[in-house]
Write a protein that holds these residues in place. Structure first.
Motif, PDB file in Angstrom:
ATOM      1  N   ASP A 142       0.710   9.924  -9.660  1.00 18.35           N
ATOM      2  CA  ASP A 142       0.506   9.461  -8.284  1.00 18.35           C
ATOM      3  C   ASP A 142      -0.979   9.441  -7.910  1.00 18.35           C
ATOM      4  O   ASP A 142      -1.328   9.366  -6.737  1.00 18.35           O
ATOM      5  N   SER A 143      -1.869   9.490  -8.917  1.00 18.67           N
ATOM      6  CA  SER A 143      -3.287   9.730  -8.662  1.00 18.67           C
ATOM      7  C   SER A 143      -4.214   8.714  -9.324  1.00 18.67           C
ATOM      8  O   SER A 143      -3.883   8.132 -10.350  1.00 18.67           O
ATOM      9  N   LEU A 144      -5.384   8.552  -8.714  1.00 13.57           N
ATOM     10  CA  LEU A 144      -6.494   7.807  -9.312  1.00 13.57           C
ATOM     11  C   LEU A 144      -7.750   8.643  -9.117  1.00 13.57           C
ATOM     12  O   LEU A 144      -7.934   9.269  -8.072  1.00 13.57           O
ATOM     13  N   SER A 145      -8.611   8.666 -10.130  1.00 15.55           N
ATOM     14  CA  SER A 145      -9.839   9.464 -10.066  1.00 15.55           C
ATOM     15  C   SER A 145     -11.074   8.576 -10.036  1.00 15.55           C
ATOM     16  O   SER A 145     -11.058   7.445 -10.527  1.00 15.55           O
ATOM     17  N   PHE A 146     -12.161   9.112  -9.485  1.00 14.46           N
ATOM     18  CA  PHE A 146     -13.441   8.401  -9.426  1.00 14.46           C
ATOM     19  C   PHE A 146     -14.555   9.430  -9.302  1.00 14.46           C
ATOM     20  O   PHE A 146     -14.327  10.597  -9.002  1.00 14.46           O
ATOM     21  N   SER A 147     -15.777   8.991  -9.551  1.00 11.70           N
ATOM     22  CA  SER A 147     -16.945   9.870  -9.435  1.00 11.70           C
ATOM     23  C   SER A 147     -17.601   9.667  -8.082  1.00 11.70           C
ATOM     24  O   SER A 147     -17.838   8.542  -7.654  1.00 11.70           O
ATOM     25  N   THR A 148     -17.929  10.765  -7.416  1.00 14.06           N
ATOM     26  CA  THR A 148     -18.627  10.683  -6.133  1.00 14.06           C
ATOM     27  C   THR A 148     -20.143  10.655  -6.322  1.00 14.06           C
ATOM     28  O   THR A 148     -20.879  10.587  -5.343  1.00 14.06           O
ATOM     29  N   LYS A 149     -20.607  10.684  -7.565  1.00 17.39           N
ATOM     30  CA  LYS A 149     -22.046  10.715  -7.849  1.00 17.39           C
ATOM     31  C   LYS A 149     -22.689   9.330  -7.862  1.00 17.39           C
ATOM     32  O   LYS A 149     -23.879   9.213  -8.089  1.00 17.39           O
ATOM     33  N   TRP A 151     -16.461  14.768  -9.429  1.00 19.13           N
ATOM     34  CA  TRP A 151     -15.313  13.888  -9.586  1.00 19.13           C
ATOM     35  C   TRP A 151     -14.358  14.113  -8.420  1.00 19.13           C
ATOM     36  O   TRP A 151     -14.350  15.168  -7.808  1.00 19.13           O
ATOM     37  N   ALA A 152     -13.581  13.091  -8.125  1.00 20.89           N
ATOM     38  CA  ALA A 152     -12.603  13.179  -7.044  1.00 20.89           C
ATOM     39  C   ALA A 152     -11.318  12.499  -7.496  1.00 20.89           C
ATOM     40  O   ALA A 152     -11.326  11.618  -8.348  1.00 20.89           O
ATOM     41  N   THR A 153     -10.232  12.941  -6.920  1.00 21.03           N
ATOM     42  CA  THR A 153      -8.919  12.355  -7.207  1.00 21.03           C
ATOM     43  C   THR A 153      -8.190  12.127  -5.897  1.00 21.03           C
ATOM     44  O   THR A 153      -8.158  13.005  -5.043  1.00 21.03           O
ATOM     45  N   VAL A 154      -7.622  10.939  -5.740  1.00 22.80           N
ATOM     46  CA  VAL A 154      -6.756  10.664  -4.605  1.00 22.80           C
ATOM     47  C   VAL A 154      -5.319  10.746  -5.101  1.00 22.80           C
ATOM     48  O   VAL A 154      -4.984  10.198  -6.142  1.00 22.80           O
ATOM     49  N   LYS A 155      -4.504  11.495  -4.377  1.00 21.75           N
ATOM     50  CA  LYS A 155      -3.088  11.606  -4.685  1.00 21.75           C
ATOM     51  C   LYS A 155      -2.323  10.866  -3.588  1.00 21.75           C
ATOM     52  O   LYS A 155      -2.465  11.171  -2.411  1.00 21.75           O
ATOM     53  N   PHE A 156      -1.526   9.888  -4.012  1.00 27.68           N
ATOM     54  CA  PHE A 156      -0.708   9.132  -3.078  1.00 27.68           C
ATOM     55  C   PHE A 156       0.621   9.838  -2.880  1.00 27.68           C
ATOM     56  O   PHE A 156       0.959  10.765  -3.612  1.00 27.68           O
ATOM     57  N   THR A 157       1.401   9.402  -1.903  1.00 27.05           N
ATOM     58  CA  THR A 157       2.671  10.067  -1.595  1.00 27.05           C
ATOM     59  C   THR A 157       3.773   9.742  -2.599  1.00 27.05           C
ATOM     60  O   THR A 157       4.777  10.444  -2.637  1.00 27.05           O
ATOM     61  N   VAL A 158       3.597   8.691  -3.370  1.00 28.63           N
ATOM     62  CA  VAL A 158       4.580   8.315  -4.393  1.00 28.63           C
ATOM     63  C   VAL A 158       3.839   7.946  -5.683  1.00 28.63           C
ATOM     64  O   VAL A 158       2.671   7.573  -5.642  1.00 28.63           O
ATOM     65  N   GLY A 202       0.800  -1.218   0.000  1.00 27.79           N
ATOM     66  CA  GLY A 202       0.000   0.000   0.000  1.00 27.79           C
ATOM     67  C   GLY A 202       0.833   1.267   0.000  1.00 27.79           C
ATOM     68  O   GLY A 202       2.055   1.233   0.120  1.00 27.79           O
ATOM     69  N   GLN A 203       0.137   2.375  -0.145  1.00 28.55           N
ATOM     70  CA  GLN A 203       0.767   3.694  -0.145  1.00 28.55           C
ATOM     71  C   GLN A 203      -0.037   4.620   0.753  1.00 28.55           C
ATOM     72  O   GLN A 203      -1.250   4.476   0.890  1.00 28.55           O
ATOM     73  N   LEU A 204       0.635   5.591   1.322  1.00 27.04           N
ATOM     74  CA  LEU A 204      -0.053   6.605   2.113  1.00 27.04           C
ATOM     75  C   LEU A 204      -0.713   7.620   1.191  1.00 27.04           C
ATOM     76  O   LEU A 204      -0.243   7.868   0.076  1.00 27.04           O
ATOM     77  N   ILE A 205      -1.776   8.225   1.661  1.00 20.50           N
ATOM     78  CA  ILE A 205      -2.505   9.231   0.889  1.00 20.50           C
ATOM     79  C   ILE A 205      -1.920  10.600   1.179  1.00 20.50           C
ATOM     80  O   ILE A 205      -1.749  10.991   2.345  1.00 20.50           O
ATOM     81  N   ASN A 206      -1.621  11.334   0.128  1.00 25.47           N
ATOM     82  CA  ASN A 206      -1.163  12.705   0.265  1.00 25.47           C
ATOM     83  C   ASN A 206      -2.363  13.627   0.453  1.00 25.47           C
ATOM     84  O   ASN A 206      -2.411  14.424   1.373  1.00 25.47           O
ATOM     85  N   ARG A 207      -3.361  13.493  -0.434  1.00 29.37           N
ATOM     86  CA  ARG A 207      -4.584  14.290  -0.313  1.00 29.37           C
ATOM     87  C   ARG A 207      -5.686  13.689  -1.175  1.00 29.37           C
ATOM     88  O   ARG A 207      -5.419  12.945  -2.113  1.00 29.37           O
ATOM     89  N   VAL A 208      -6.911  14.056  -0.841  1.00 28.47           N
ATOM     90  CA  VAL A 208      -8.077  13.681  -1.628  1.00 28.47           C
ATOM     91  C   VAL A 208      -8.736  14.981  -2.073  1.00 28.47           C
ATOM     92  O   VAL A 208      -9.064  15.827  -1.251  1.00 28.47           O
TER      93      VAL A 208
END
Length: 122
Positions: free
Chosen positions: A70-77, A44-51, A31-37
């Motif tokens: 360092d990111s993955l996106s998804f829809s919050t709808k 739409w949302a994007t999670v940015k990991f630390t690496v 796994g990886q730590l989350i930098n920010r969401v």
């Protein structure tokens, strides 16, 4: 006899998991730590990991921008997107790592890979 059957089924299950895990290398299984969401007004949302994420096929999808490796996106709808957001926020608040895999395309945003599945590690 029952014990031998149970042992054989358990070994088959672990061997299957090992095979699945070996092909799931978008992000290290640890796994990886989350930098920010980031969540936008459009849903739409994007999670940015630390690496940066590690592509399973050796190269990042061509649609991914250099600043989103360092990111993955998804829809919050959608209900699925709400569950993903809950998982990510729970992991971030508790300081836990997330294992995640993308879809190999950029269906949610045009410059970040779309979320396929993931889980909280440890």
């Amino acid at each position: 006899m029952k014990f031998k059957l149970l042992l054989a089924l358990t070994m088959i299950s672990f061997n299957s998991l090992a095979a699945i895990s070996a092909t799931n290398s978008l992000n290290d299984e640890s796994g990886q730590l989350i930098n920010r969401v980031v969540v936008a007004e459009g849903g739409w949302a994007t999670v940015k990991f630390t690496v940066p994420l590690v592509p399973s096929n050796g190269s990042t999808a061509s649609c991914v921008a250099s600043w989103n490796k360092d990111s993955l996106s998804f829809s919050t709808k959608t209900p699925d997107g709400g569950a993903i957001l809950s998982l990510l926020l729970a992991a971030q608040v508790s300081g836990k790592k997330v294992y995640a895999q993308g879809t190999g395309n950029c269906n949610v945003t045009s410059n970040a890979e779309s979320w396929n599945f993931g889980w909280i590690v440890n």
